[in-house]
Design an enzyme around this catalytic site. Structure first.
Site, PDB file in Angstrom:
ATOM      1  N   TYR A  63      19.129  -9.576  -4.340  1.00 19.96           N
ATOM      2  CA  TYR A  63      17.953  -8.695  -4.466  1.00 19.96           C
ATOM      3  C   TYR A  63      18.171  -7.657  -5.563  1.00 19.96           C
ATOM      4  CZ  TYR A  63      14.791  -4.793  -3.481  1.00 19.96           C
ATOM      5  OH  TYR A  63      13.880  -3.767  -3.612  1.00 19.96           O
TER       6      TYR A  63
HETATM    7  N1  LIG Z   1      10.404  -0.288   1.035  1.00 26.00           N
HETATM    8  C1  LIG Z   1      11.474   0.193   0.403  1.00 26.00           C
HETATM    9  O1  LIG Z   1      12.296   0.926   0.982  1.00 26.00           O
HETATM   10  C2  LIG Z   1      11.712  -0.123  -1.041  1.00 26.00           C
HETATM   11  C3  LIG Z   1      12.824   0.459  -1.677  1.00 26.00           C
HETATM   12  C4  LIG Z   1      13.062   0.161  -3.010  1.00 26.00           C
HETATM   13  C5  LIG Z   1      12.200  -0.656  -3.703  1.00 26.00           C
HETATM   14  N2  LIG Z   1      11.135  -1.209  -3.073  1.00 26.00           N
HETATM   15  C6  LIG Z   1      10.240  -2.095  -3.834  1.00 26.00           C
HETATM   16  O2  LIG Z   1       8.906  -1.648  -3.656  1.00 26.00           O
HETATM   17  C7  LIG Z   1       8.024  -2.766  -3.635  1.00 26.00           C
HETATM   18  C8  LIG Z   1       7.215  -2.757  -2.349  1.00 26.00           C
HETATM   19  O3  LIG Z   1       8.093  -2.869  -1.238  1.00 26.00           O
HETATM   20  P1  LIG Z   1       7.534  -2.945   0.249  1.00 26.00           P
HETATM   21  O4  LIG Z   1       8.576  -2.405   1.135  1.00 26.00           O
HETATM   22  O5  LIG Z   1       6.165  -2.375   0.302  1.00 26.00           O
HETATM   23  O6  LIG Z   1       7.455  -4.541   0.465  1.00 26.00           O
HETATM   24  P2  LIG Z   1       6.400  -5.427   1.246  1.00 26.00           P
HETATM   25  O7  LIG Z   1       7.037  -6.752   1.505  1.00 26.00           O
HETATM   26  O8  LIG Z   1       5.846  -4.687   2.412  1.00 26.00           O
HETATM   27  O9  LIG Z   1       5.232  -5.603   0.179  1.00 26.00           O
HETATM   28  C9  LIG Z   1       5.333  -6.490  -0.888  1.00 26.00           C
HETATM   29  C10 LIG Z   1       4.035  -7.288  -0.963  1.00 26.00           C
HETATM   30  O10 LIG Z   1       4.118  -8.138  -2.115  1.00 26.00           O
HETATM   31  C11 LIG Z   1       3.440  -9.342  -1.807  1.00 26.00           C
HETATM   32  N3  LIG Z   1       3.932 -10.409  -2.683  1.00 26.00           N
HETATM   33  C12 LIG Z   1       5.173 -10.964  -2.678  1.00 26.00           C
HETATM   34  N4  LIG Z   1       5.240 -11.900  -3.618  1.00 26.00           N
HETATM   35  C13 LIG Z   1       4.034 -11.938  -4.250  1.00 26.00           C
HETATM   36  C14 LIG Z   1       3.513 -12.698  -5.324  1.00 26.00           C
HETATM   37  N5  LIG Z   1       4.234 -13.666  -5.908  1.00 26.00           N
HETATM   38  N6  LIG Z   1       2.254 -12.450  -5.737  1.00 26.00           N
HETATM   39  C15 LIG Z   1       1.505 -11.495  -5.126  1.00 26.00           C
HETATM   40  N7  LIG Z   1       1.947 -10.752  -4.095  1.00 26.00           N
HETATM   41  C16 LIG Z   1       3.205 -10.968  -3.662  1.00 26.00           C
HETATM   42  C17 LIG Z   1       3.738  -9.599  -0.331  1.00 26.00           C
HETATM   43  O11 LIG Z   1       2.745 -10.424   0.250  1.00 26.00           O
HETATM   44  C18 LIG Z   1       3.770  -8.190   0.240  1.00 26.00           C
HETATM   45  O12 LIG Z   1       2.531  -7.844   0.834  1.00 26.00           O
HETATM   46  C19 LIG Z   1       8.901  -4.010  -3.794  1.00 26.00           C
HETATM   47  O13 LIG Z   1       8.964  -4.357  -5.162  1.00 26.00           O
HETATM   48  C20 LIG Z   1      10.266  -3.526  -3.345  1.00 26.00           C
HETATM   49  O14 LIG Z   1      11.317  -4.275  -3.907  1.00 26.00           O
HETATM   50  C21 LIG Z   1      10.862  -0.955  -1.754  1.00 26.00           C
END
Ligand SMILES: NC(=O)c1ccc[n+]([C@@H]2O[C@H](COP(=O)([O-])OP(=O)(O)OC[C@H]3O[C@@H](n4cnc5c(N)ncnc54)[C@H](O)[C@@H]3O)[C@@H](O)[C@H]2O)c1
Length: 326
Positions: free
Chosen positions: A149
């Site tokens: 990741y």
């Molecule tokens: N939540 C955290 O603590 C955290 C920390 C650091 C970084 N991030 C980053 O922030 C972003 C959001 O994280 P989150 O926790 O809301 O994740 P999440 O899984 O809740 O949301 C991600 C969304 O992206 C959609 N998705 C995945 N692949 C896709 C594609 N090919 N086309 C269109 N949609 C697609 C999924 O359906 C999902 O709804 C991500 O990039 C994650 O890596 C999150």
């Protein structure tokens, strides 16, 4: 402003899409719901977000579908992807590469191909640093990704850097352990709260000494909106994290205090690649975005717990049991 928010059925993206709409912007919410690891929660969230005045929904897979409509915006906030260190090992590696690296590359290319190019804000992660040492991580620290990741997020950052060199305005927001309402079912606080409410032992990976700059989603939203309105150097990375790193076991103490329970802890093997400590230096965010995290952990946990309770009140019991099996 016309704002595209990808990943808008997800945890962070749903709050960001709603906040832009509430601030009077025209929002195109984009998500491939089938790519979510928690499709039931994503579907429910999607219905809420797309019902919001000012929000139009578009189901699209960024790794496969045409993206021209997405690039026709003033700002693209790219939050779609496959998050999570644990799930990125083994078979999950391919999903991280597809939904993080391939999808981001395609989106950046679509945006770069337009005459009127949007500002593209891209979600990165504290995991690119590896484990923090004796001081908080600054943005120019060397990167030590320790899981598929984290490697995929470093690749995402490189792609955004290359696009910036070619004239696309990109900004990388390095989010640190986000929590709050709609948190993903695979994340620690979600698992802890559901276990405590069910009367089950709390599943803790490792000995609970790992510490995190836990950052409430409302603060993450504020930083993301600030980035959309700031004039930042193209390709810059900005930490979006709470300045205090709190040990998981201390967070559990706060959480169970708010819940008024004393559950048993069930220790599980530590997860490979999970940082011993993430710790944000938020100095750049303060200087460039005028942003600092404002939500204290006890207050933020109470907010998340209230969401779990509300969700349970809306659902029949068998469904709940299925959702917490992560
Ligand atoms: N939540 C955290 O603590 C955290 C920390 C650091 C970084 N991030 C980053 O922030 C972003 C959001 O994280 P989150 O926790 O809301 O994740 P999440 O899984 O809740 O949301 C991600 C969304 O992206 C959609 N998705 C995945 N692949 C896709 C594609 N090919 N086309 C269109 N949609 C697609 C999924 O359906 C999902 O709804 C991500 O990039 C994650 O890596 C999150």
């Amino acid at each position: 402003m016309r704002v595209v928010v990808t990943g808008a059925a997800g945890f962070v993206g749903s709050h960001v899409a709603e906040a832009f709409a509430d601030a009077g912007h025209e929002v195109l919410a984009v998500d491939a719901l089938v790519r979510s690891p928690a499709p039931d929660l994503a579907r429910r969230t999607w219905e809420q977000v797309t019902a919001r005045p000012g929000v139009t929904g578009l189901e699209a897979d960024l790794a496969a579908d045409g993206l021209e409509r997405l690039a026709a915006a003033d700002v693209v906030v790219h939050l779609a992807g496959r998050p999570g260190v644990r799930s990125s090992w083994g078979a999950g590696r391919a999903a991280a590469e597809r939904d993080n690296v391939l999808a981001t590359g395609r989106l950046l290319a679509a945006c770069a191909n337009r005459r009127a190019r949007p500002l593209v804000i891209v979600a990165s992660s504290s995991s690119v640093y590896g484990s923090a040492g004796h001081r908080p991580n600054r943005e120019d620290d060397p990167l030590h990704p320790a899981s598929p990741y984290a490697v995929s997020k470093v690749e995402v950052e490189r792609l955004a850097g290359l696009a910036a060199r070619d004239g696309l305005r990109t900004v990388l927001l390095r989010y640190f352990s986000v929590y709050g309402p709609r948190q993903r079912p695979d994340m620690a606080f979600h698992r802890f709260v559901e276990a405590a409410l069910d009367g089950r032992p709390l599943p803790v990976f490792g000995d609970g000494r790992r510490s995190r700059s836990f950052t409430h989603v409302a603060d993450v939203v504020a930083a993301t909106l600030a980035a959309a309105g700031a004039d930042l150097p193209p390709g810059i990375a900005v930490n979006v994290g709470h300045p205090e790193a709190v040990a998981v076991r201390s967070a559990i103490g706060m959480l169970t205090g708010v819940l008024g329970v004393r559950p048993e802890i069930r220790r599980k093997a530590p997860v490979a690649g999970d940082a011993a400590r993430t710790w944000a230096d938020p100095g750049r965010a303060a200087r460039l975005l005028g942003w600092t995290a404002r939500t204290g952990l006890a207050e933020g946990l109470a907010d998340q717990i209230a969401w779990h309770r509300a969700l349970r009140a809306q659902q029949p019991q068998p469904k709940r049991a299925q959702e917490v099996r992560v």
